[in-house]
Design an enzyme around this catalytic site. Structure first.
Site, PDB file in Angstrom:
ATOM      1  N   GLU A 273      -1.813  12.079   6.038  1.00  0.00           N
ATOM      2  CA  GLU A 273      -0.827  11.069   6.437  1.00  0.00           C
ATOM      3  C   GLU A 273       0.581  11.345   5.926  1.00  0.00           C
ATOM      4  OE1 GLU A 273      -2.814   9.542   2.571  1.00  0.00           O
ATOM      5  OE2 GLU A 273      -3.438  10.689   4.323  1.00  0.00           O
ATOM      6  N   HIS A 297      -6.459   6.328  11.955  1.00  0.00           N
ATOM      7  CA  HIS A 297      -6.560   6.302  10.495  1.00  0.00           C
ATOM      8  C   HIS A 297      -5.233   6.744   9.859  1.00  0.00           C
ATOM      9  CE1 HIS A 297      -8.785   6.609   6.639  1.00  0.00           C
ATOM     10  NE2 HIS A 297      -7.938   7.598   6.399  1.00  0.00           N
ATOM     11  N   GLU A 298      -4.680   7.862  10.348  1.00  0.00           N
ATOM     12  CA  GLU A 298      -3.433   8.363   9.747  1.00  0.00           C
ATOM     13  C   GLU A 298      -2.270   7.419  10.019  1.00  0.00           C
ATOM     14  OE1 GLU A 298      -4.113  10.484   7.653  1.00  0.00           O
ATOM     15  OE2 GLU A 298      -5.992  11.209   8.468  1.00  0.00           O
ATOM     16  N   HIS A 301      -2.309   4.634   7.552  1.00  0.00           N
ATOM     17  CA  HIS A 301      -1.816   5.018   6.225  1.00  0.00           C
ATOM     18  C   HIS A 301      -0.309   4.760   6.069  1.00  0.00           C
ATOM     19  CE1 HIS A 301      -4.862   6.644   3.643  1.00  0.00           C
ATOM     20  NE2 HIS A 301      -5.296   7.531   4.529  1.00  0.00           N
ATOM     21  N   GLU A 320      -7.732   4.200   0.790  1.00  0.00           N
ATOM     22  CA  GLU A 320      -8.647   4.567   1.870  1.00  0.00           C
ATOM     23  C   GLU A 320      -9.458   3.411   2.434  1.00  0.00           C
ATOM     24  OE1 GLU A 320      -8.139   7.062   3.419  1.00  0.00           O
ATOM     25  OE2 GLU A 320      -7.148   8.430   2.039  1.00  0.00           O
ATOM     26  N   ASP A 377     -10.290  16.757  -6.667  1.00  0.00           N
ATOM     27  CA  ASP A 377     -10.895  17.461  -5.529  1.00  0.00           C
ATOM     28  C   ASP A 377     -12.429  17.397  -5.589  1.00  0.00           C
ATOM     29  OD1 ASP A 377      -8.466  18.155  -4.369  1.00  0.00           O
ATOM     30  OD2 ASP A 377      -8.394  20.124  -5.329  1.00  0.00           O
ATOM     31  N   TYR A 385     -13.606   5.483   0.971  1.00  0.00           N
ATOM     32  CA  TYR A 385     -13.392   5.055   2.356  1.00  0.00           C
ATOM     33  C   TYR A 385     -14.389   3.969   2.747  1.00  0.00           C
ATOM     34  CZ  TYR A 385     -10.786   9.491   2.950  1.00  0.00           C
ATOM     35  OH  TYR A 385      -9.901  10.535   2.835  1.00  0.00           O
TER      36      TYR A 385
END
Length: 618
Positions: A273, A297-298, A301, A320, A377, A385
């Protein structure tokens, strides 16, 4: 004087003593050496009196010089940490009092192994003639590209000048502000960008390549190599409709432009995003617009994540969970409430898969995990989410339905706009907003939802209308004996949407592996090998490898290496790795392709295949 940053376990930078207000960047991209030569001027505001020293985050950077308001400043590099990088300690040649600004300028060079960057050879691009560079800073990789306060608790504007060879085009997560021939080198062009809306460092993004663009709406263009640009313009033609729908739900879009950039196949995520310029994987180009939930979704954001940001990565679910909630509200507006329910059910299954992968007692399956000494990560999964969405949906049901709860979400966005929030701040605001329903809120098992691993304490009941056909067909295949296979027909899947075929395959993946006879019959009738929809193909190939269909192994390996979206690449490698006969083949393929993979992807696949990160062999 490097102090441990209790506020953000993932950053060395000192946020209690100073904050960055603006970044001015001058970057020169060197494709031969695969480095960026950079100069960054940080406008820093002192938060305490007698302020004379600060710490910035850096990772694998070569620091050439540091100055403060034009005067040379002393600097030292602390010890290197495995994933946090190296603290850059700077001593100012003077004191500041609280509220004063200083411009700290750092001249530096990135490393060819910078984790934020992937440098592609011409052979790795669609056009095959020009090299390509893209960045991916979330969560903590900006520090390998720019020395900065690399924490989402700090927000700043930025201005940038980027010098590239004249055959390339540069774009950033900002408004375009013109271009000119590089005054230092007439074979290069300088592109300029300005980002007037304060944002966290992880949203700084840069791309350079043989890019073209097409207008797809009044405030939107799509960017990609010319080979993809028309396909992308078709696939993302609903962008303005989605933006307007999102504005009706969440309030005005404040970022000016909303462009989409389709990256080369090695991009590790479905989308990112970046403000003004969403990054998207080419695996979305299915030709039927069925994967537009990634763009929904993006777009979402732009409010939850970019306008209101998690204060640290431990509160990633605030980014998220709310974004998935908004994404599905957009789906509700553009499709139907039944479609939202169907997507929510699919999300619950994704959550079950993540919990199974991590283990139900793994603290990384908490909605709010502790990330002390955890690489973000490694913690990345569906949990923030889908556990986040499940909590918000549960609250929606308790508090009076989607319109009522969306009122809260919009108010929350207004309250914390241009800032960062923690889970506690979110929860306190929820209790304030619903002050007449505190008795209901007090009955919620907050500890079970937020600080307990595994599946949530409540299982939401979703409407199954659109899922029923998927459930029925998957059950028929699961229960079928070899003698029943003749009852299946080509027409079984003809009435199902792409979304429903994805769901049908997801349901089969949650069961014991199907017999090989069944999978072969399924291919004969439904010809799933021919599907170009990445979400369908990914699940189908996993199903085949699990059924020990040897012919599927090269197809699975091909998909795992021809694109690098981690959602697809990691499970496909794992699936082949778990097929004993082909375990060595999975390792061999990884070793052969590792050099062309994104640095984050190759590191995580190496862990998945139980390989030492530093050796290319077993």
């Amino acid at each position: 004087h490097t102090s441990i940053n209790m506020a953000d376990p993932c950053s060395f930078s000192c946020v209690s003593s100073c904050v960055t207000k603006h970044l001015n960047l001058a970057l020169a991209l060197d494709f031969e050496r695969r480095v960026i030569r950079g100069k960054v001027a940080l406008t820093v505001e002192a938060l305490r009196d007698r302020f004379s020293a600060l710490t910035l985050d850096s990772r694998d950077l070569q620091i050439v010089s540091v100055s403060a308001n034009g005067q040379a400043a002393r600097f030292t590099m602390g010890p290197k940490h495995s994933f946090k990088g190296t603290p850059l300690d700077i001593t100012l040649p003077f004191d500041l009092s609280r509220g004063q600004h200083v411009i700290v300028e750092v001249t530096y060079e990135t490393s060819p192994s910078a984790t934020a960057l992937q440098w592609l050879t011409p052979a790795q691009t669609a056009g095959k003639t020009q090299p390509y560079l893209f960045s991916q800073c979330q969560a903590h990789h900006c520090r390998s590209m720019i020395p900065c306060q690399d924490t989402p608790s700090v927000k700043h504007t930025y201005y940038a000048q980027v010098s590239v060879p004249k055959d390339l085009v540069a774009v950033m997560s900002a408004m375009r502000d013109g271009q000119e021939v590089d005054p230092q080198d007439s074979s290069r062009i300088v592109y300029r960008f300005r980002q007037p809306v304060p944002m966290p460092s992880y949203l700084i993004a840069i791309v350079a390549g043989a890019l073209e663009s097409r207008e797809i709406g009044p405030r939107s263009r799509v960017w990609s190599e010319k080979e993809f640009v028309d396909k992308a313009a078709f696939e993302f033609s609903e962008t303005e409709t989605m933006l307007k729908t999102a504005e009706d739900l969440a309030g005005p879009y404040v970022w000016g432009q909303y462009d989409i950039l389709v990256l080369p196949p090695s991009f590790p995520y479905g989308g990112m995003e970046n403000p003004c310029l969403t990054f998207a994987t080419p695996t979305l180009l299915a030709g039927d617009k069925s994967l537009s939930n990634v763009i929904a979704h993006e777009i979402s954001h732009s409010w939850t994540g970019n306008l209101v940001t998690n204060k640290t990565w431990e509160h990633f679910w605030l980014n998220e969970g709310h974004t998935v909630y908004l994404e599905r509200m957009i789906g509700r507006s553009l499709e139907s409430e039944q479609f939202r329910q169907f997507k929510a059910m699919g999300g619950w299954k994704d959550l079950q898969d993540s919990v199974n992968t991590f283990g139900a007692n793994n603290p990384l399956t908490n909605l709010v995990p502790s990330l002390q000494d955890v690489d973000p990560d490694d913690a990345f999964s569906s949990v923030p989410y889908e556990k986040g969405f499940a909590l918000l949906y549960h609250l929606e049901e308790l508090l009076g339905g989607p319109e009522v709860f969306m009122g809260f979400v919009k108010s929350y966005i207004q309250m914390f706009a241009y800032g960062s929030a923690t889970t506690d701040e979110w929860k306190n605001y929820l209790f304030t907003y619903f002050k007449d329903k505190v008795d209901v809120l007090n009955k919620v098992d907050w500890n079970g939802w937020m600080f307990t691993p595994g599946m949530p304490p409540v299982k939401n009941q979703y409407d199954t209308t659109l899922a029923d056909a998927c459930i029925a067909l998957s059950q028929r295949w699961i229960k079928a004996k070899d003698g029943d296979l003749s009852s299946f027909k080509e027409s079984d899947v003809k009435t199902l949407s792409s979304h429903q075929i994805i769901e049908f395959l997801s349901l089969l993946l949650q069961e014991e592996p199907l017999p090989l006879t069944h999978v072969k019959k399924m291919q004969q009738l439904y010809d799933l090998n021919a599907s170009m929809n990445a979400e369908i193909r990914f699940r189908w190939l996993r199903l085949c490898v699990r059924a020990r269909w040897e012919e599927a192994v090269p197809m699975a390996m091909k998909m795992a290496t021809e694109q690098g979206r981690m959602k697809f690449t990691r499970p496909l490698f794992k699936e082949v790795f778990n097929f004993e006969k082909y375990r060595d083949e999975a390792v061999r393929m990884f070793v052969a392709h590792r050099a062309a993979m994104h640095p984050v992807t190759s590191g995580l696949v190496a862990k998945d295949l139980k390989l030492d990160a530093n050796t290319a062999s077993l």
